[in-house]
Design a protein around this motif. Structure first.
Motif, PDB file in Angstrom:
ATOM      1  N   ASP A  72       0.812  -1.227   0.000  1.00  0.00           N
ATOM      2  CA  ASP A  72       0.000   0.000   0.000  1.00  0.00           C
ATOM      3  C   ASP A  72       0.846   1.278   0.000  1.00  0.00           C
ATOM      4  N   LEU A  73       2.166   1.157   0.086  1.00  0.00           N
ATOM      5  CA  LEU A  73       3.116   2.277   0.043  1.00  0.00           C
ATOM      6  C   LEU A  73       2.945   3.261   1.200  1.00  0.00           C
ATOM      7  N   LYS A  74       2.323   2.813   2.283  1.00  0.00           N
ATOM      8  CA  LYS A  74       2.126   3.664   3.452  1.00  0.00           C
ATOM      9  C   LYS A  74       3.150   3.337   4.530  1.00  0.00           C
ATOM     10  N   THR A  75       3.489   4.343   5.313  1.00  0.00           N
ATOM     11  CA  THR A  75       4.365   4.176   6.469  1.00  0.00           C
ATOM     12  C   THR A  75       3.474   3.890   7.672  1.00  0.00           C
ATOM     13  N   PRO A  76       3.846   2.898   8.498  1.00  0.00           N
ATOM     14  CA  PRO A  76       2.999   2.575   9.658  1.00  0.00           C
ATOM     15  C   PRO A  76       2.819   3.756  10.602  1.00  0.00           C
ATOM     16  N   GLU A  77       1.804   3.656  11.437  1.00  0.00           N
ATOM     17  CA  GLU A  77       1.573   4.600  12.532  1.00  0.00           C
ATOM     18  C   GLU A  77       1.332   3.780  13.786  1.00  0.00           C
ATOM     19  N   GLY A  78       1.911   4.214  14.897  1.00  0.00           N
ATOM     20  CA  GLY A  78       1.739   3.499  16.151  1.00  0.00           C
ATOM     21  C   GLY A  78       3.038   3.407  16.915  1.00  0.00           C
ATOM     22  N   VAL A  79       3.037   2.546  17.929  1.00  0.00           N
ATOM     23  CA  VAL A  79       4.201   2.352  18.783  1.00  0.00           C
ATOM     24  C   VAL A  79       4.869   1.030  18.405  1.00  0.00           C
TER      25      VAL A  79
END
Length: 170
Positions: A72-79
């Motif tokens: 999906d070419l997205k960078t993760p978000e979270g810890v």
């Protein structure tokens, strides 16, 4: 006189070799966490609450939104946390990020998709056979990783140890 000149040339050569190493040392405060602000394209290395160093970053080709699925070419978000160091990375040097976690895998499984993985903080794009850097299209060119320059990843690699928490914010 000639002997002295030879000694100076050898010492100069050794000094240049030492300067060219991609493995730097760091003697400052321990980096206790990394914070990434995707919207600002910034990464901060912190000792407790004090910013020790900040960097401009590039993200995945689709920078808005959290990574959900492979490709999906997205960078993760979270810890997450820094999982490992890769001294032989295609991207000069890299630090692994522990994506996907259990929640990421469960979310992808509900959609019948793979969550993706191999998310890193890394240097610039791989070089061509002629040694020149590959061209990138815009600031957000990775497949979901966090990119900095080769010089910057050398410093970050020396400063950040595996196990360090990384918080990736929208």
């Amino acid at each position: 006189m000639r002997f002295l000149r030879i000694i100076l040339v050898v010492l100069a050569g050794l000094a240049l070799t030492a300067c060219s190493s991609k493995f730097k040392t760091y003697n400052g405060p321990e980096i206790t966490s990394v914070q990434v602000q995707k919207a600002n394209r910034k990464m901060y290395l912190l000792h407790n609450t004090k910013v020790i160093k900040s960097y401009d970053i590039g993200l995945g080709g689709v920078p808005v939104g959290a990574k959900e699925f492979e490709g999906d070419l997205k960078t993760p978000e979270g810890v997450y946390y820094i999982s490992h160091r890769n001294p032989n990375s295609r991207y000069h040097l890299s630090l692994g990020i522990s994506y996907p976690n259990d929640q990421d895998r469960a979310h992808a499984a509900l959609a019948g998709k793979a969550p993706g993985g191999d998310i890193m903080i890394h240097g610039g794009p791989p070089r061509k056979a002629n040694g020149k850097p590959r061209k990138v299209s815009g600031p957000d060119w990775t497949a979901g990783c966090i990119a900095v320059t080769d010089d910057e990843i050398e410093r970050i690699y020396a400063m950040v140890k595996p196990g360090t928490p990384i918080v990736i914010l929208p």
